[in-house]
Design a protein around this motif. Sequence first.
Motif, PDB file in Angstrom:
ATOM      1  N   LEU A   1     -48.977  -5.397 -28.683  1.00  0.00           N
ATOM      2  CA  LEU A   1     -49.634  -5.358 -29.996  1.00  0.00           C
ATOM      3  C   LEU A   1     -50.807  -6.327 -30.052  1.00  0.00           C
ATOM      4  N   LEU A   2     -50.743  -7.381 -29.260  1.00  0.00           N
ATOM      5  CA  LEU A   2     -51.811  -8.379 -29.262  1.00  0.00           C
ATOM      6  C   LEU A   2     -53.018  -7.949 -28.438  1.00  0.00           C
ATOM      7  N   SER A   3     -52.836  -6.956 -27.582  1.00  0.00           N
ATOM      8  CA  SER A   3     -53.956  -6.479 -26.762  1.00  0.00           C
ATOM      9  C   SER A   3     -54.543  -5.165 -27.269  1.00  0.00           C
ATOM     10  N   ASP A   4     -53.945  -4.601 -28.311  1.00  0.00           N
ATOM     11  CA  ASP A   4     -54.418  -3.335 -28.880  1.00  0.00           C
ATOM     12  C   ASP A   4     -55.700  -3.581 -29.673  1.00  0.00           C
ATOM     13  N   SER A   5     -56.799  -3.001 -29.227  1.00  0.00           N
ATOM     14  CA  SER A   5     -58.097  -3.221 -29.880  1.00  0.00           C
ATOM     15  C   SER A   5     -58.150  -2.663 -31.288  1.00  0.00           C
ATOM     16  N   ASN A   6     -57.194  -1.816 -31.648  1.00  0.00           N
ATOM     17  CA  ASN A   6     -57.165  -1.252 -33.006  1.00  0.00           C
ATOM     18  C   ASN A   6     -56.510  -2.184 -34.011  1.00  0.00           C
ATOM     19  N   ASN A   7     -55.962  -3.299 -33.542  1.00  0.00           N
ATOM     20  CA  ASN A   7     -55.221  -4.219 -34.416  1.00  0.00           C
ATOM     21  C   ASN A   7     -56.074  -5.400 -34.882  1.00  0.00           C
ATOM     22  N   ALA A   8     -57.344  -5.210 -35.117  1.00  0.00           N
ATOM     23  CA  ALA A   8     -58.233  -6.325 -35.463  1.00  0.00           C
ATOM     24  C   ALA A   8     -57.827  -6.977 -36.782  1.00  0.00           C
ATOM     25  N   PRO A   9     -57.559  -8.287 -36.799  1.00  0.00           N
ATOM     26  CA  PRO A   9     -57.182  -8.969 -38.040  1.00  0.00           C
ATOM     27  C   PRO A   9     -58.369  -9.344 -38.917  1.00  0.00           C
ATOM     28  N   THR A  10     -59.565  -9.426 -38.325  1.00  0.00           N
ATOM     29  CA  THR A  10     -60.770  -9.779 -39.077  1.00  0.00           C
ATOM     30  C   THR A  10     -61.916  -8.890 -38.619  1.00  0.00           C
ATOM     31  N   ALA A  11     -62.961  -8.838 -39.427  1.00  0.00           N
ATOM     32  CA  ALA A  11     -64.125  -8.028 -39.078  1.00  0.00           C
ATOM     33  C   ALA A  11     -64.758  -8.509 -37.773  1.00  0.00           C
ATOM     34  N   ALA A  12     -64.738  -9.812 -37.537  1.00  0.00           N
ATOM     35  CA  ALA A  12     -65.347 -10.368 -36.319  1.00  0.00           C
ATOM     36  C   ALA A  12     -64.620  -9.933 -35.055  1.00  0.00           C
TER      37      ALA A  12
ATOM     38  N   ARG B   1     -63.215  -6.866 -34.689  1.00  0.00           N
ATOM     39  CA  ARG B   1     -63.147  -5.407 -34.626  1.00  0.00           C
ATOM     40  C   ARG B   1     -63.431  -4.945 -33.194  1.00  0.00           C
ATOM     41  N   GLY B   2     -62.548  -4.113 -32.660  1.00  0.00           N
ATOM     42  CA  GLY B   2     -62.679  -3.633 -31.290  1.00  0.00           C
ATOM     43  C   GLY B   2     -62.089  -4.570 -30.262  1.00  0.00           C
ATOM     44  N   LYS B   3     -61.608  -5.756 -30.694  1.00  0.00           N
ATOM     45  CA  LYS B   3     -61.010  -6.726 -29.779  1.00  0.00           C
ATOM     46  C   LYS B   3     -59.545  -6.988 -30.085  1.00  0.00           C
ATOM     47  N   GLY B   4     -59.095  -6.595 -31.272  1.00  0.00           N
ATOM     48  CA  GLY B   4     -57.724  -6.864 -31.665  1.00  0.00           C
ATOM     49  C   GLY B   4     -57.444  -8.352 -31.730  1.00  0.00           C
ATOM     50  N   TYR B   5     -56.282  -8.741 -31.244  1.00  0.00           N
ATOM     51  CA  TYR B   5     -55.889 -10.149 -31.247  1.00  0.00           C
ATOM     52  C   TYR B   5     -56.196 -10.843 -29.917  1.00  0.00           C
ATOM     53  N   LYS B   6     -56.967 -10.182 -29.059  1.00  0.00           N
ATOM     54  CA  LYS B   6     -57.447 -10.753 -27.805  1.00  0.00           C
ATOM     55  C   LYS B   6     -56.306 -11.163 -26.863  1.00  0.00           C
ATOM     56  N   GLY B   7     -55.187 -10.434 -26.956  1.00  0.00           N
ATOM     57  CA  GLY B   7     -54.032 -10.775 -26.152  1.00  0.00           C
ATOM     58  C   GLY B   7     -54.051 -10.149 -24.772  1.00  0.00           C
ATOM     59  N   ASP B   8     -53.096 -10.533 -23.950  1.00  0.00           N
ATOM     60  CA  ASP B   8     -52.954 -10.045 -22.587  1.00  0.00           C
ATOM     61  C   ASP B   8     -51.510  -9.648 -22.366  1.00  0.00           C
ATOM     62  N   PHE B   9     -51.255  -8.869 -21.309  1.00  0.00           N
ATOM     63  CA  PHE B   9     -49.886  -8.505 -20.967  1.00  0.00           C
ATOM     64  C   PHE B   9     -49.624  -8.681 -19.473  1.00  0.00           C
ATOM     65  N   GLN B  10     -50.519  -9.382 -18.782  1.00  0.00           N
ATOM     66  CA  GLN B  10     -50.298  -9.772 -17.401  1.00  0.00           C
ATOM     67  C   GLN B  10     -50.581 -11.262 -17.283  1.00  0.00           C
ATOM     68  N   PHE B  11     -49.634 -11.989 -16.641  1.00  0.00           N
ATOM     69  CA  PHE B  11     -49.715 -13.437 -16.607  1.00  0.00           C
ATOM     70  C   PHE B  11     -49.544 -13.949 -15.180  1.00  0.00           C
ATOM     71  N   LEU B  12     -50.491 -14.780 -14.748  1.00  0.00           N
ATOM     72  CA  LEU B  12     -50.515 -15.308 -13.392  1.00  0.00           C
ATOM     73  C   LEU B  12     -49.567 -16.494 -13.280  1.00  0.00           C
ATOM     74  N   TYR B  13     -48.726 -16.479 -12.251  1.00  0.00           N
ATOM     75  CA  TYR B  13     -47.676 -17.486 -12.086  1.00  0.00           C
ATOM     76  C   TYR B  13     -48.234 -18.722 -11.385  1.00  0.00           C
ATOM     77  N   TYR B  14     -48.037 -19.916 -12.023  1.00  0.00           N
ATOM     78  CA  TYR B  14     -48.533 -21.167 -11.471  1.00  0.00           C
ATOM     79  C   TYR B  14     -47.441 -22.211 -11.291  1.00  0.00           C
TER      80      TYR B  14
END
Length: 445
Positions: free
Chosen positions: A120-131, A133-146
């Motif tokens: 839900l955080l990476s879905d570009s349709n889920n924009a919380p603000t006008a700024a 729009r098209g980016k959603g919550y700027k989330g990711d679903f792949q994480f690099l292990y360190y």
Amino acid sequence: MKLKSIFNYILVAILAIQLVSCDNKETLESPFGATPAERLDAKQKELNDLLESSEFGWKAVYFTDVTQLGGFTHVFKFEDGKVDMASDFDDDTSVYSSEYSIELGSTTSLLFSTSNRIHLLSDSNNAPTAALRGKGYKGDFQFLYYGQENGEIIFRTNRSFEELRFVKATAADWTNLAKARAMIPNVVGASSRPLFRLLETNDGSKINQFDFTFTPASRYAVANSIVAGSSFSYNVGIAYTATGITVKPAIKVGTQDLTDFVYDANTGSFNATGTGGVTATIRYSNKPLVLTDDYKPLLPGNPTVIYAYIAANLSTAASNSNFTNSLLNAANASLPSTQKINRIQFYFNDGANGSYIAYTFTGGRSAVYHFVKVTEDPVNKTIKLSNDGWSVATPPTFLQAIDNQLLDPNGLYVKKETFKITYSNTIYTFTSASSNFRLTTYAFQ
């Protein structure tokens, strides 16, 4: 020395050099006693075993962009390529199952390979603000292990390379998601509390105050210093917890970083406590921290100025109070289904017409005008509107509750806001000095 003997010595030397070269090659290829592929395989197993090792799974508070967004809490339980997941993204805190994989590339990574709550955080349709729009919550679903640190798994996001830590979850973490959601109205601000809020810090010797504004959709707060000429501010993302909120980046007070604020139901405040008398508190105020002269152009003797609440653009403005929205909804509910309030427009110093409030409607209903006298309270810096007659013999009863707020005997605070909504027009808010009424308007000059 015979030629045959010389040849034999040369041959032995060449063989010796080749043997040394082979040994060096093996050392260069496998300095850790394993091939790169073997090391990646070992890292893959290490991460997968680690993910499956926690009895109640793992918890991550994911701040996707601390310059404009708050944090979202997720809990995960991993087993055999399947993951059970829940989050506080919305009121649905149920547990959902999906698939995950450990990917091998330049480094080992955790990939949530089928759709679940974190997507839900990476879905570009889920924009919380006008700024956004098209980016959603700027989330990711792949994480690099360190690796690991103090029992936590350290990841970095694949796109923005931001650090994200998984901590061992408890049984309570799964049920606390719903409790965190219940904290939201307290952070937004209860309609029974004053409209004005502040962040107050105490470094043990000095108290500083900051005007506090919170945007629920983005879970982001801005607190600006009230000291004249100061540009210092705290801009923080907020994550909800069962007992209050967590902020990122930390509120730095003196030399201490404060991140966890506990909610006090009696006062409605959120309190963070350090050591040596260091504290930070988000609390309510009965009036604005800074009283402005933004109302003065509305006083008699000035040129005409016009402000308008336009429902099509401002009905969802976060700067409208819940109380105002409830009055507007009640008024609209009293009208036929085809008719609604579409504007509340203020005219000040409009020539022979003086000053008045114009109520206009959709559905062909005629506009109604309430003429007012305008005075000021220079001490409290409010503008006072008083009755000077209506354009109709009998004022509509469905407008009475809204109109009473605009003609509050204690006056209205008028504030020129710094944000914009849809258009470039400057935003002004009109706020009652004695109730939780606040209306957002465009300026037309």
